[in-house]
Design an enzyme around this catalytic site. Sequence first.
Site, mmCIF file in Angstrom:
data_model
loop_
_atom_site.group_PDB
_atom_site.id
_atom_site.type_symbol
_atom_site.label_atom_id
_atom_site.label_comp_id
_atom_site.label_asym_id
_atom_site.label_seq_id
_atom_site.Cartn_x
_atom_site.Cartn_y
_atom_site.Cartn_z
ATOM 1 C CD GLN A 133 2.454 -11.381 -2.714
ATOM 2 O OE1 GLN A 133 2.211 -12.549 -2.432
ATOM 3 N NE2 GLN A 133 1.515 -10.549 -3.129
ATOM 4 C CG ASN A 160 -2.123 -7.403 5.431
ATOM 5 O OD1 ASN A 160 -1.567 -6.487 4.831
ATOM 6 N ND2 ASN A 160 -1.456 -8.444 5.886
ATOM 7 C CB ALA A 168 -0.972 -0.020 1.181
ATOM 8 C CG ASP A 202 -2.920 -3.743 1.215
ATOM 9 O OD1 ASP A 202 -2.407 -3.280 0.183
ATOM 10 O OD2 ASP A 202 -2.478 -4.742 1.801
#
Length: 357
Positions: A203, A254, A57, A244
């Site tokens: 990620q 999130n 974000a 986020d």
Amino acid sequence: MGTMIDTLPDTIRPIRYGDGALYLLDQRLLPGETHENRYVDAAGVAAAIRDMVVRGAPAIGITAAFGVVLACGAAAGSGRADWRGQVEQAIAQLAASRPTAVNLFWALDRMREVLASCPSAGEAHARALAEAERMLAADIAANRRLGAAGAELIEPGRAVLTHCNTGSLATGGFGTALGVIRSAWAQGRIREVFADETRPWLQGARLTAWELLHDGIPVHLLCEGAAASLLRLGQVGWVIVGADRIAANGDTANKIGTYGLALLAREHGVRFMVAAPVSTIDFDTSEGSGIPIEMRPESEVLELAGRAIAPPGSRGWNPAFDVTPARLIDAIVTEHGVVQRPDRERLVALREGIASR
């Protein structure tokens, strides 16, 4: 004589601007390849955000701000009288790139405010560039303050678990949840770091593990399905994640899988921390049910590295985020302070405290 902040592990910068162009470290290629992409227009920047060249974000917001800088430069170069319309069209394109990260809209609103009083496209370009560079520098400084505040909550001697990537790659630098981990590691508070792999974009595997090792912090990678067994062992004192978007009551959106981790943490008596800048708190969204959740392509869960991993005819369900209720969060850590047991009143008190300074 150096201070603790001088020795913090912090060597990665994913966003830089120079020679009239924006350079983004292409996170899709990590950890196998470290490559910067060059962008010269807002359309390219919007595509980079949408296609996950850049993600996280805070990083999305900063990147979008530089996209506005490029739009202002193009408007100045065109010499057209309707330069404001050109820039606003670019802002709308950037706003449509990803719907959940509130920092994106916060950054674009800030750029609109800067441009409102500009008499010309040339001046708009100069002011936009100065503001975007301020945002980048301020984000790194804020993350260091956030990291220090979060580290103070961690009792020494145990491990932490994190999810997705919340480090330098997700911000201007240093990171949010990884900023807390970086600070705590430098102080000797953390014994081990565990990171979920984070399907479907991996990620945790590709980015978080790479970041931590890059800065000399050892990490254990685990499949999300192993988290319950890990927490049951009693080695982990905190689960530390980013955000986020945080609703006004503390509900937090999130990366998908965060909600499940919060439930597991509560079951096993492990504390749960959300680390995020104040810009992530959306006081206009009353609760988590009002946060838009981005649905990404089915192919991301049906394929791996472009190869099918499911039989033909399978369907994919692929929300990018989930919402963790505030009641499962022990602390929201920001650059302006820590909110323990977050709820609407405590978040409002944080906002009022900031306004009064």
